[in-house]
Write a protein that holds these residues in place. Structure first.
Motif, mmCIF file in Angstrom:
data_model
loop_
_atom_site.group_PDB
_atom_site.id
_atom_site.type_symbol
_atom_site.label_atom_id
_atom_site.label_comp_id
_atom_site.label_asym_id
_atom_site.label_seq_id
_atom_site.Cartn_x
_atom_site.Cartn_y
_atom_site.Cartn_z
ATOM 1 N N MET A 229 32.513 38.807 -42.305
ATOM 2 C CA MET A 229 31.991 39.832 -43.209
ATOM 3 C C MET A 229 30.658 40.386 -42.693
ATOM 4 S SD MET A 229 32.988 38.225 -46.937
ATOM 5 C CE MET A 229 32.494 39.684 -47.867
ATOM 6 N N ALA A 230 29.871 39.569 -41.982
ATOM 7 C CA ALA A 230 28.620 40.055 -41.396
ATOM 8 C C ALA A 230 28.915 41.138 -40.367
ATOM 9 C CB ALA A 230 27.852 38.906 -40.772
ATOM 10 N N ASN B 211 29.957 25.188 -41.415
ATOM 11 C CA ASN B 211 28.776 25.103 -42.272
ATOM 12 C C ASN B 211 27.843 26.293 -42.046
ATOM 13 O OD1 ASN B 211 26.998 24.544 -40.077
ATOM 14 N ND2 ASN B 211 27.532 22.354 -40.181
ATOM 15 N N GLY B 212 26.862 26.418 -42.905
ATOM 16 C CA GLY B 212 25.973 27.570 -42.870
ATOM 17 C C GLY B 212 25.112 27.644 -41.622
ATOM 18 N N ILE B 213 24.715 26.481 -41.090
ATOM 19 C CA ILE B 213 23.869 26.486 -39.894
ATOM 20 C C ILE B 213 24.635 27.032 -38.693
ATOM 21 C CG2 ILE B 213 22.690 24.996 -38.240
ATOM 22 C CD1 ILE B 213 21.767 23.283 -40.572
ATOM 23 N N GLU B 214 25.890 26.587 -38.493
ATOM 24 C CA GLU B 214 26.691 27.086 -37.375
ATOM 25 C C GLU B 214 27.027 28.570 -37.565
ATOM 26 O OE1 GLU B 214 28.597 27.514 -33.884
ATOM 27 O OE2 GLU B 214 27.325 25.840 -34.535
ATOM 28 N N ALA B 215 27.330 28.945 -38.825
ATOM 29 C CA ALA B 215 27.618 30.356 -39.105
ATOM 30 C C ALA B 215 26.406 31.227 -38.784
ATOM 31 C CB ALA B 215 28.024 30.523 -40.568
ATOM 32 N N THR B 216 25.205 30.729 -39.101
ATOM 33 C CA THR B 216 23.979 31.488 -38.798
ATOM 34 C C THR B 216 23.789 31.647 -37.299
ATOM 35 O OG1 THR B 216 22.934 30.722 -40.843
ATOM 36 C CG2 THR B 216 21.479 31.521 -39.098
ATOM 37 N N ARG B 217 24.058 30.566 -36.551
ATOM 38 C CA ARG B 217 23.935 30.653 -35.092
ATOM 39 C C ARG B 217 24.857 31.739 -34.527
ATOM 40 N NH1 ARG B 217 23.957 24.757 -35.082
ATOM 41 N NH2 ARG B 217 21.845 23.970 -34.655
ATOM 42 N N GLN C 222 25.918 37.202 -32.330
ATOM 43 C CA GLN C 222 26.847 38.327 -32.263
ATOM 44 C C GLN C 222 26.318 39.600 -32.931
ATOM 45 O OE1 GLN C 222 30.643 36.922 -33.779
ATOM 46 N NE2 GLN C 222 30.377 34.940 -32.753
ATOM 47 N N CYS C 223 25.730 39.467 -34.096
ATOM 48 C CA CYS C 223 25.201 40.638 -34.822
ATOM 49 C C CYS C 223 23.953 40.199 -35.591
ATOM 50 C CB CYS C 223 26.251 41.212 -35.772
ATOM 51 S SG CYS C 223 26.954 40.007 -36.923
ATOM 52 N N PRO C 224 22.828 40.091 -34.912
ATOM 53 C CA PRO C 224 21.609 39.544 -35.516
ATOM 54 C C PRO C 224 21.289 40.157 -36.883
ATOM 55 C CG PRO C 224 21.249 39.976 -33.183
ATOM 56 C CD PRO C 224 22.592 40.547 -33.524
#
Length: 533
Positions: free
Chosen positions: A46-47, A65-71, A76-78
Motif C-alpha cells: 500500500m505504501a 513485522n513493522g520493523i522489517e516492513a519499515t526497512r 523501495q519508496c522512502p
C-alpha cells in the motif's frame, strides 16, 4: 508539513479496533487517512500504491513485522514512519531508528503525543532526505575530483614525456641534417662520385627523411611542431582523406560517413588534421584484422552554461563555445582497461613489430596543440570510438588566395653569408652547400667568434646562426649585430618548432627560421627569400 489537512496517513495495524481508534483520532486532528493495512506485507504494497505522506506502523504484526516492513519501505519508496508499540525499551528505540523510523508512540496513543510524533517524523525525514542528497552530491564530487586528479596526473605524465621527447627530437634533427646535406651535396657532384655510390647516397637520403618523419611524430606528440592554421571545413577534409583511405584499405573494411549537409569550420593546420584522421583510421583498421565497419562522423555540439561536457577535462574550456566533434568508430576488438590507460603514450603499442606506437600519441599532441580534446569509448569485443572536439571557428570564413613565387633561380650571385654553427660537421657541410649554391661564405663556431669575423670582414649580406651555442647563442648574437648594423639580416637555425619560439625570434629581429632537419632545396629557398626581402 504544517498543513495537516493535506497530510495523508497510512495506518498499518493488525488489530482492527485499534486501527479504527487511531483513524478517528487522526481525523479529529485534521489528518487524512488514505488506507489501513493489516500486516507488514500489505503495508509495503500500500505504501507503493498510495504513496502516503506518513505511515503509522505497528511493530508486532503477522507475515512481516513493522520493523522489517519499515526497512523495505525505506529501501523501495522512502516515507516518514511513526512506529506503534505496546511497550518501549532502549533496545527497541535503537531497532526502530536503525530501520528508518522517525519517531515512535506507545499504545494507546493520545492526541497530543500523536501529533508531536508525526511532526517529528516528518521533520526528521526531511532532514534525512537532505542528508542523503548531500551525501550523494558529495560522492559525485569525490568521483569527479578523483577523475580530475587521475586526468591531471596523466596529463602531467604525458607533458613530461613530451618535453623529454622534444629534447631528443632536437638532437636527432641535428644528426639528420648532418646526414642529409652531405649526401645531397655528393649527388650534385656526380662527376666526383664512383657510379656505384649514387644509389647508396639516395638510400641514405630516403632513410634519413623517413627518420625525419618519425621525429616529426615525436614533436607532434610533444606539441613542439609549427602550425599553419587557417579556417578549414572538416567535411572537405574528411571527404578527401577517405577517398585516399578507400584506395589503401582492404575490401573487408567498409567506410561509412555521417556528416550531414552543413559545413564544420575550425581554425586548424590542414596537414596536421589530415594526419590525425589518417592515424585514427589506421588504428581502426588494425583493430579489425578480419574486417568490419569504420564510421567517421561529424557533428556540431553546444555546451550550455552549467551543462556537463562530453569529457571531464573540457570543463576548463572557454564557456559558451561551440564545438565540432569528429568521431572515428570501428567494430574491432576493443581495448582492455590497461591498454586504455596508456593509449596516448608514445611508443606504446599492442602491435609490435608492425607499429611504432606513435600514431595515437601524435594525434593526441596535435589535438591538444589545437586547443582541442580527445577521448575514447571502448569495449572489449565490440570496438572503439575516438572523439575529437575542436572549437568552432567563430569568424566568417574569407577565402584567401595566396601565391608564392620563388625566384626563378635559387642560386646565389656571390653574396656573402656568415654561417654560425657550433656543430663542426654541420658548419663544414653548410659551407659546402652554400658555396655550391653560388654564395661566398664565412664561418664561425659561436657568437663571439661570429662578431669578430663580421667586424673583420666589414659585414655580410646575411648571417645564418644556430640558436643554441656555447659562449654566445644566436639570440644574443643577433642583438649585438643589430647594434652594429640595424639593417643586418639574420636567419635562425633551430631544431625546435614551437610557435611561441618562432614568434619570439621574429620579434627579436630574425628575418626567418630554418627548421632542422633541412635539405639543400629548403636551405636554398630560405636563403634566397631572406636576401630578396
Amino acid at each position: 508539513m504544517n498543513n495537516r489537512e493535506n497530510t495523508r496517513v497510512l495506518i498499518a495495524e493488525d488489530a482492527h479496533l485499534v486501527s479504527e481508534m487511531i483513524k478517528i483520532l487522526l481525523e479529529e486532528l485534521g489528518y487524512t487517512v488514505v488506507g489501513e493495512a493489516a500486516d507488514g506485507v500489505e503495508a509495503v504494497e500500500m505504501a507503493h500504491v498510495l504513496q502516503p505522506d506518513v505511515i503509522l506502523m505497528d511493530i508486532e504484526m503477522p507475515n512481516m513485522n513493522g520493523i522489517e516492513a519499515t526497512r523495505q519501505i525505506q529501501a523501495q519508496c522512502p516515507t516518514p514512519v511513526v512506529m506503534l508499540t505496546a511497550h518501549e525499551s532502549d533496545r527497541l528505540v535503537v531497532e526502530v531508528s536503525d530501520a528508518g523510523a522517525g519517531a515512535y508512540l506507545v499504545k494507546p496513543p493520545r492526541a497530543g503525543e500523536m501529533k508531536r510524533a508525526i511532526t517529528i517524523a516528518l521533520a526528521r525525514f526531511d532532514d534525512m532526505m537532505a542528508l542523503q542528497e548531500s551525501n550523494r552530491r558529495l560522492e559525485e564530487t569525490l568521483v569527479e575530483l578523483q577523475a580530475a586528479q587521475d586526468q591531471l596526473v596523466k596529463q602531467e605524465r604525458l607533458a613530461a614525456v613530451g618535453q623529454l621527447a622534444a629534447g631528443i627530437a632536437h638532437e636527432f634533427n641535428n644528426l639528420l641534417t648532418a646526414i642529409i646535406l652531405p649526401a645531397q651535396v655528393g649527388l650534385r657532384k656526380p662527376h666526383l662520385l664512383p657510379s656505384d655510390l649514387t644509389q647508396t647516397l639516395e638510400s641514405i637520403i630516403n632513410g634519413s627523411k623517413q627518420a625525419a618523419h618519425l621525429v616529426k611524430q615525436i614533436q607532434d606528440f610533444g606539441r613542439r611542431s609549427m602550425m599553419d592554421t587557417k579556417p578549414i571545413d572538416l567535411v572537405s577534409l574528411v571527404e578527401e582523406t577517405t577517398a585516399d583511405l578507400q584506395q589503401a584499405f582492404p575490401e573487408n573494411v567498409h567506410l561509412l560517413l555521417e556528416m550531414g549537409t552543413r559545413k564544420h569550420i575550425v581554425d586548424a593546420d590542414l596537414t596536421m588534421m589530415r594526419q590525425v584522421l589518417m592515424n585514427l583510421a589506421a588504428n581502426a583498421r588494425d583493430a579489425m584484422p578480419d574486417g568490419g565497419e569504420l564510421r567517421i562522423k561529424l557533428e556540431r555540439i553546444e555546451i550550455e552554461p552549467g551543462g556537463s561536457p562530453p569529457l571531464p577535462e573540457m570543463k576548463e574550456a572557454v564557456p559558451n563555445r561551440g564545438w565540432v566533434c569528429l568521431a572515428v568508430s570501428d567494430t574491432g576488438v576493443g581495448m582492455t582497461k590497461d591498454v586504455r590507460a596508456h593509449l596516448f603514450e608514445p611508443f606504446f603499442t599492442t602491435r609490435l613489430p608492425l607499429r611504432t606506437g606513435l600514431g595515437l600519441a601524435q594525434a593526441h599532441g596535435i589535438v591538444k596543440q589545437h586547443k582541442g580534446y580527445i577521448g575514447v569509448e571502448t569495449e572489449e569485443g565490440k570496438g572503439s570510438t575516438f572523439c575529437i572536439y575542436l572549437p568552432v571557428y567563430v569568424e566568417s570564413v574569407q577565402e584567401k588566395v595566396e601565391t608564392e613565387s620563388l625566384a626563378a633561380s635559387l642560386r646565389g650571385d656571390g653574396e656573402t653569408i656568415l654561417l654560425v654553427e657550433d656543430n663542426a660537421v654541420l658548419l663544414m657541410v653548410g659551407q659546402d652547400v652554400l658555396q655550391m649554391l653560388g654564395y661566398h661564405t664565412l664561418a664561425a663556431a659561436n657568437g663571439q667568434e661570429a662578431l669578430k669575423v663580421y667586424q673583420a670582414e666589414g659585414g655580410a649580406d646575411l648571417v645564418i646562426t644556430d640558436l643554441m651555442m656555447p659562449n654566445m647563442g644566436g639570440r644574443e648574437l643577433a642583438q649585438e649585430l643589430k647594434k652594429a648594423n640595424p639593417d643586418v639580416k639574420v636567419l635562425a637555425i633551430t631544431g625546435y618548432t614551437v610557435w611561441e619560439v618562432v614568434e619570439e625570434l621574429k620579434g627579436a629581429g630574425f628575418c626567418g627560421v630554418i627548421y632542422k632537419p633541412f635539405d639543400v632545396d629548403q636551405l636554398a629557398q630560405a636563403v634566397r627569400r631572406a636576401l630578396d626581402e
